[in-house]
Scaffold this active site. Structure first.
Site, short mmCIF file in Angstrom:
data_model
loop_
_atom_site.label_atom_id
_atom_site.label_comp_id
_atom_site.label_asym_id
_atom_site.label_seq_id
_atom_site.Cartn_x
_atom_site.Cartn_y
_atom_site.Cartn_z
N ASP A 127 0.83 -1.21 0.00
CA ASP A 127 0.00 0.00 0.00
C ASP A 127 0.87 1.26 0.00
OD1 ASP A 127 -2.36 1.38 -0.09
OD2 ASP A 127 -2.81 1.16 2.05
N ASN A 162 -10.86 -2.74 -5.63
CA ASN A 162 -10.07 -1.78 -6.41
C ASN A 162 -10.70 -1.45 -7.76
OD1 ASN A 162 -6.87 -2.99 -5.13
ND2 ASN A 162 -8.03 -1.18 -4.50
C1 IPE Z 1 -5.36 -2.84 -0.36
O1 IPE Z 1 -5.01 -1.51 -0.52
C2 IPE Z 1 -5.35 -3.53 -1.69
C3 IPE Z 1 -4.04 -3.69 -2.30
C4 IPE Z 1 -2.89 -3.37 -1.79
C5 IPE Z 1 -4.06 -4.32 -3.62
P1 IPE Z 1 -6.13 -0.38 -0.68
O2 IPE Z 1 -5.42 0.91 -0.81
O3 IPE Z 1 -7.06 -0.76 -1.78
O4 IPE Z 1 -6.92 -0.50 0.70
P2 IPE Z 1 -7.81 0.57 1.47
O5 IPE Z 1 -8.84 1.06 0.49
O6 IPE Z 1 -6.91 1.67 1.92
O7 IPE Z 1 -8.39 -0.19 2.61
C1 IPE Z 2 -1.53 0.17 -3.42
O1 IPE Z 2 -1.28 1.54 -3.45
C2 IPE Z 2 -1.67 -0.42 -4.80
C3 IPE Z 2 -3.01 -0.90 -5.14
C4 IPE Z 2 -4.03 -0.91 -4.35
C5 IPE Z 2 -3.20 -1.38 -6.50
P1 IPE Z 2 -2.46 2.59 -3.47
O2 IPE Z 2 -2.78 2.88 -4.91
O3 IPE Z 2 -3.59 2.10 -2.68
O4 IPE Z 2 -1.77 3.84 -2.82
P2 IPE Z 2 -2.46 4.88 -1.82
O5 IPE Z 2 -3.03 4.10 -0.70
O6 IPE Z 2 -3.51 5.60 -2.61
O7 IPE Z 2 -1.32 5.75 -1.41
MG MG Z 3 -4.07 2.34 -0.71
#
Ligand code: IPE
Ligand code: IPE
Ligand code: MG
Length: 262
Positions: free
Chosen positions: A38, A86
């Site tokens: 994340d 996602n």
């Molecule tokens: C969790 O991260 C999913 C992945 C890392 C693929 P998210 O960024 O989607 O999770 P939330 O929305 O902060 O809980």
């Molecule tokens: C995790 O990084 C990757 C995926 C969920 C695909 P994020 O895209 O969730 O990054 P933040 O949480 O917005 O910084």
């Molecule tokens: Mg995220």
């Protein structure tokens, strides 16, 4: 040194192989590490870049982590790449991610094969673009017999969907008279999950400081040790992995029992 890598002096994806750090106790490594990757978006935003550049940098962090886990003798790495939730992101970001998965898999497949990595994709793969599905089938098939690290990429993965799917398949078998409901136990249930055959993760790492599970491996994480780091995923490096593993090695796992030393 990894049991995965036999003869040459190079490890996964071309980098020099790394001996495991002296501070780590090789006898007490987690057999299976899971990671919620994340913070890609925040990493990019802090640099004034579009979010998707964070995903691109995130791929490098994943390659680095896989290489280190393999070199240090960790048996399985399971990474959360795309959740069932996602899809709620802007269409352009979702398309970019799908294209990125395809490009990276295409580019790295030979190296994964060479390094004897066994790659699998966990999740409902049917809504993924067809080209990506074909490539996933090819990569899974070509690496299935490999004896190196198990590398699981959770793609369109959701813990609740996984549990519902398992319950439904068992119910269907029971309805057909092939299964006695009284015979359903934890082992037969776990055998219906995407992770069938894999031991449960010993350690869950989540980057970017968020303190939640986000629908990841709800069943399998029952007794995992949790390591949450402020490091954003694209910055996750050897020092960050070492910190997570040392943190893990300092834990006392009790599984509901008592600590015999106290
Ligand atoms: C969790 O991260 C999913 C992945 C890392 C693929 P998210 O960024 O989607 O999770 P939330 O929305 O902060 O809980
Ligand atoms: C995790 O990084 C990757 C995926 C969920 C695909 P994020 O895209 O969730 O990054 P933040 O949480 O917005 O910084
Ligand atoms: Mg995220």
């Amino acid at each position: 040194m990894s049991r995965a890598l036999a003869t040459d002096s190079h490890s996964i994806l071309g980098a020099a192989r790394q001996a495991s750090p002296a501070a780590l106790d090789p006898a007490r490594l987690p057999a299976h590490v899971a990671v919620i990757m994340d913070g890609n978006g925040r990493w990019a935003r802090r640099r004034g870049l579009p979010r998707v550049m964070g995903h691109r940098a995130g791929v490098e962090a994943l390659k680095r982590t896989l290489r280190l886990c393999s070199d240090w003798g960790i048996g399985a790495l399971t990474a959360y790449a795309f959740s069932t939730e996602n899809w709620n992101r802007p269409g352009e970001e979702v398309s970019f991610l799908m294209a990125l998965f395809e490009r990276v898999l295409q580019r790295e497949l030979q190296a994964l094969e060479r390094e004897r990595v066994r790659i699998r994709f966990l999740g409902d793969l049917t809504p993924l673009p067809e080209g990506l599905q074909r490539l996933i089938a090819e990569a899974t098939g070509r690496t299935a017999a490999n004896d190196g690290i198990h590398f699981n990429v959770c793609t369109n993965y959701g813990g609740r969907a996984e549990l519902v799917g398992a319950a439904r398949r068992l119910a269907e078998r029971a309805a057909r008279g092939e299964l006695d409901p009284a015979a359903i136990d934890e082992a037969s249930f776990a055998a219906e999950l995407h992770t069938a055959g894999e031991c449960d993760p010993d350690l869950l790492i989540r980057t970017s400081g968020e303190q939640r599970i986000s629908n990841f491996l709800l069943w399998q994480l029952a007794y995992a040790e949790l390591h949450i780091t402020e490091v954003l995923w694209p910055d996750f490096d050897e020092a960050a992995l070492l910190a997570a593993l040392l943190d893990y090695q300092n834990r006392q796992r009790r599984f509901g029992g008592i600590d015999p030393a106290h």
